[in-house]
Motif scaffolding. Structure first.
Motif, mmCIF file in Angstrom:
data_model
loop_
_atom_site.group_PDB
_atom_site.id
_atom_site.type_symbol
_atom_site.label_atom_id
_atom_site.label_comp_id
_atom_site.label_asym_id
_atom_site.label_seq_id
_atom_site.Cartn_x
_atom_site.Cartn_y
_atom_site.Cartn_z
ATOM 1 N N ILE A 288 -4.036 8.485 4.727
ATOM 2 C CA ILE A 288 -3.530 7.483 3.779
ATOM 3 C C ILE A 288 -2.111 7.827 3.342
ATOM 4 N N GLY A 289 -1.845 9.103 3.137
ATOM 5 C CA GLY A 289 -0.546 9.507 2.623
ATOM 6 C C GLY A 289 0.607 9.246 3.573
ATOM 7 N N VAL A 290 0.371 9.407 4.883
ATOM 8 C CA VAL A 290 1.486 9.274 5.836
ATOM 9 C C VAL A 290 1.435 7.998 6.664
ATOM 10 N N PHE A 291 0.290 7.358 6.747
ATOM 11 C CA PHE A 291 0.123 6.197 7.618
ATOM 12 C C PHE A 291 1.108 5.074 7.301
ATOM 13 N N TYR B 53 -0.006 16.287 0.828
ATOM 14 C CA TYR B 53 -1.233 15.565 0.526
ATOM 15 C C TYR B 53 -2.467 16.430 0.760
ATOM 16 N N LEU B 54 -2.404 17.319 1.743
ATOM 17 C CA LEU B 54 -3.541 18.198 1.981
ATOM 18 C C LEU B 54 -3.802 19.087 0.778
ATOM 19 N N VAL B 55 -2.747 19.693 0.248
ATOM 20 C CA VAL B 55 -2.904 20.605 -0.888
ATOM 21 C C VAL B 55 -3.465 19.861 -2.089
ATOM 22 N N PHE C 12 0.807 -1.209 0.000
ATOM 23 C CA PHE C 12 0.000 0.000 0.000
ATOM 24 C C PHE C 12 0.847 1.268 0.000
ATOM 25 N N ARG C 13 2.027 1.228 0.579
ATOM 26 C CA ARG C 13 2.788 2.471 0.705
ATOM 27 C C ARG C 13 3.354 2.956 -0.626
ATOM 28 N N TYR C 14 3.382 2.090 -1.626
ATOM 29 C CA TYR C 14 3.844 2.522 -2.948
ATOM 30 C C TYR C 14 2.707 3.084 -3.798
ATOM 31 N N MET C 15 1.501 3.020 -3.278
ATOM 32 C CA MET C 15 0.371 3.598 -3.996
ATOM 33 C C MET C 15 0.272 5.083 -3.650
ATOM 34 N N PRO C 16 0.227 5.973 -4.633
ATOM 35 C CA PRO C 16 0.115 7.410 -4.325
ATOM 36 C C PRO C 16 -1.219 7.725 -3.671
ATOM 37 N N ALA C 17 -1.157 8.559 -2.652
ATOM 38 C CA ALA C 17 -2.388 8.911 -1.937
ATOM 39 C C ALA C 17 -3.395 9.574 -2.851
#
Length: 258
Positions: free
Chosen positions: A136-139, A198-200, A107-112
């Motif tokens: 999702i982006g940082v977890f 990821y927020l932006v 999952f960590r290689y999938m872009p958020a």
């Protein structure tokens, strides 16, 4: 031969160099604009950017900053509270590593950003959607980085505690956590920067307020000074959060920085 690597410098010299690191690009930017090498439509002057920020501050800037900061903090905290313990257990227990490490790596290689359509479908376009994208982006990154830090705790320290009759829980609390805590805080500091990214992205896709939304609105009206202003404000907020983490590090782990 006198060593040159990692040679400390005086605080005042460090401060002056840091200020110059900001001022020199600013001066070059102003010179490029003054010589009209690039149209102001594409590269506004620093004064125009400042005026855009000042005008924005009389409008919705305060609310936009509040919304974005709140979403970043919530998404980041939710991720950290769950991911750090998981990373610790993955780094300590091989059965848990075997069960969770492969799927975490998947999952960590999938872009958020790829999850944005699903998040919008499942949650909608409210604040919860942006918080979810940050989560999702940082977890998954926090998990793998924490696990690596835990694995780097010297086994000799743990074995020494076992020879004195310590239980597993005592070895974890007295050795593993205390040895890894400074690096874990640094991991959280790095991931806070990613949380802003990821927020932006999330706000640019689906939002009705926030800094990312304001930047996209400015792009639609070709308001380049406000675009630069929004980018500058996000950068300043990132620096503030980074300095807060550094200050916390110096307070909690004073023994490590002295």
């Amino acid at each position: 031969m006198k060593p040159k690597l990692r040679v400390p410098i005086r605080r005042d010299v460090y401060f002056i160099i840091s200020i110059l690191g900001f001022l020199v690009p600013l001066v070059i930017w102003q010179m490029v604009c003054s010589e009209h090498l690039v149209s102001h439509l594409f590269l506004p002057t620093p004064v125009q950017v400042w005026e855009a920020i000042r005008t924005w501050s009389n409008g919705t800037l305060g609310e936009d900053i509040y919304v974005s900061v709140k979403q970043v903090i919530l998404g980041f905290l939710y991720a950290a509270v769950i991911a750090v313990p998981l990373g610790i257990y993955i780094g300590l227990f091989k059965p848990i590593e075997a069960a969770l490490q492969p799927i975490n790596d998947f999952f960590r290689y999938m872009p958020a950003s790829a999850f944005i359509p699903l998040v919008l479908l499942w949650i909608g376009i409210g604040d919860s959607a942006k918080v979810s994208i940050i989560f999702i982006g940082v977890f998954f990154q926090i998990i793998v980085m924490t696990a690596d830090v835990i694995r780097n705790v010297p086994q000799d320290y743990i074995d020494a505690l076992y020879t004195m009759g310590a239980r597993d829980s005592e070895a974890i609390n007295l050795v593993v956590i205390r040895c890894a805590a400074p690096d874990i805080l640094n991991i959280l500091r790095v991931n806070m920067g990613w949380a802003w990214t990821y927020l932006v992205v999330a706000e640019m896709v689906a939002a009705n307020r926030g800094l990312g939304f304001a930047i996209m609105q400015a792009q639609r009206f070709m308001d380049t000074p406000r675009i630069f202003g929004g980018i500058f404000i996000i950068g300043m907020l990132g620096v503030i959060f980074d300095l807060a983490f550094r200050f916390l590090y110096h307070i909690i782990f004073r023994w490590k920085v002295i």
